[in-house]
Design a protein around this motif. Sequence first.
Motif, PDB file in Angstrom:
ATOM      1  N   ALA A 148      -0.649 -36.905  14.844  1.00  0.00           N
ATOM      2  CA  ALA A 148       0.536 -36.274  15.429  1.00  0.00           C
ATOM      3  C   ALA A 148       1.045 -35.250  14.427  1.00  0.00           C
ATOM      4  O   ALA A 148       1.870 -35.557  13.562  1.00  0.00           O
ATOM      5  CB  ALA A 148       1.597 -37.316  15.741  1.00  0.00           C
ATOM      6  N   CYS A 149       0.536 -34.042  14.495  1.00  0.00           N
ATOM      7  CA  CYS A 149       0.921 -32.995  13.549  1.00  0.00           C
ATOM      8  C   CYS A 149       2.312 -32.471  13.913  1.00  0.00           C
ATOM      9  O   CYS A 149       2.555 -32.121  15.070  1.00  0.00           O
ATOM     10  CB  CYS A 149      -0.086 -31.844  13.602  1.00  0.00           C
ATOM     11  SG  CYS A 149       0.275 -30.503  12.452  1.00  0.00           S
ATOM     12  N   PRO A 150       3.228 -32.393  12.964  1.00  0.00           N
ATOM     13  CA  PRO A 150       4.558 -31.861  13.277  1.00  0.00           C
ATOM     14  C   PRO A 150       4.531 -30.345  13.434  1.00  0.00           C
ATOM     15  O   PRO A 150       3.641 -29.662  12.924  1.00  0.00           O
ATOM     16  CB  PRO A 150       5.381 -32.265  12.052  1.00  0.00           C
ATOM     17  CG  PRO A 150       4.386 -32.311  10.945  1.00  0.00           C
ATOM     18  CD  PRO A 150       3.103 -32.813  11.561  1.00  0.00           C
ATOM     19  N   VAL A 151       5.499 -29.827  14.146  1.00  0.00           N
ATOM     20  CA  VAL A 151       5.679 -28.387  14.212  1.00  0.00           C
ATOM     21  C   VAL A 151       6.084 -27.892  12.820  1.00  0.00           C
ATOM     22  O   VAL A 151       6.890 -28.513  12.145  1.00  0.00           O
ATOM     23  CB  VAL A 151       6.771 -28.019  15.236  1.00  0.00           C
ATOM     24  CG1 VAL A 151       6.988 -26.516  15.276  1.00  0.00           C
ATOM     25  CG2 VAL A 151       6.403 -28.540  16.620  1.00  0.00           C
ATOM     26  N   HIS A 152       5.499 -26.782  12.380  1.00  0.00           N
ATOM     27  CA  HIS A 152       5.770 -26.278  11.041  1.00  0.00           C
ATOM     28  C   HIS A 152       5.487 -24.781  10.995  1.00  0.00           C
ATOM     29  O   HIS A 152       5.117 -24.182  12.001  1.00  0.00           O
ATOM     30  CB  HIS A 152       4.906 -27.006  10.006  1.00  0.00           C
ATOM     31  CG  HIS A 152       3.442 -26.860  10.266  1.00  0.00           C
ATOM     32  ND1 HIS A 152       2.765 -27.533  11.256  1.00  0.00           N
ATOM     33  CD2 HIS A 152       2.505 -26.075   9.669  1.00  0.00           C
ATOM     34  CE1 HIS A 152       1.500 -27.189  11.262  1.00  0.00           C
ATOM     35  NE2 HIS A 152       1.318 -26.298  10.308  1.00  0.00           N
TER      36      HIS A 152
END
Length: 280
Positions: A24-28
């Motif tokens: 689950a890659c965070p928005v960045h």
Amino acid sequence: MYEKTGYLTEPLKLFYVSDKRDWACPVHYHEFDKVMLFFQGDVTYEIEGKSYRLQPYDIVVVPAGQMHRPVVGGTHTYERIIAYISPAYIESYRQRGCDLSALFQTASPILRQPQEAGSLYGASCRLRQACCAESCAHHAVLKETLFLEFLIYLAQSIQERHIGYVKTGRQNEKIQRLLTYINEHLQDELSVPALAEQLCISPDYLMHLFKEETGYSLGQYITIKRLLLARSLMQQDRPLTEVCYDSGFKQYSTFYRAWKKYYGASPAKGIPPQTRLFLE
């Protein structure tokens, strides 16, 4: 909001990554440009609130400051080459008559190259082969040389319109209009009530919708975009008070606190020499 994996301390960093994981890659965002050459996997890429389904050999181009994340299906191998590129890298070749600026002026951030014999596809295959090969004394130089070849052919393909632009999938039109408005009016008043009025929705619903679509709170997004603008103004050696107000902050104390929170030092210490990497 970040997983710290290193720093960009040179004009170019190349990574070849092939893995399989539920992630689950965070928005960045990054403060440098990014180019990714995608080979395989179950991946949807979200950039500034728009969603793109990737196919093998698609090219993802993310200019500095744009919010993004991959949505990765963990049952398939996710194989890609990632390049983090500083402005100095592009400028060094521009001065030598090789203008690569077209890379970050595309109609869509996802480019689809024809998988047939040709300069760009051939360069993509050679770069992949070099990245997969066993390391030797000259391996890093070879990869960087092949990557430059890939960038030159990519810039030519964009300029000559020999490459496809991938259309978006899911997106919210209200949020897209709002993102455009914010980025064009960073120096203006951007209060939640005023922005909600622009979209004819309630302030509470706007904040909920924005967070759901982008992964950021509305206040976070505006602050980050203003800090990026401030960073670019500081590179012009402008006075800090001028930088503060010209990037949309109404009080120097607000600018100071935001800068120190995100960069870990006061604005008076100048632009941080290092930027976080987020391998995605």
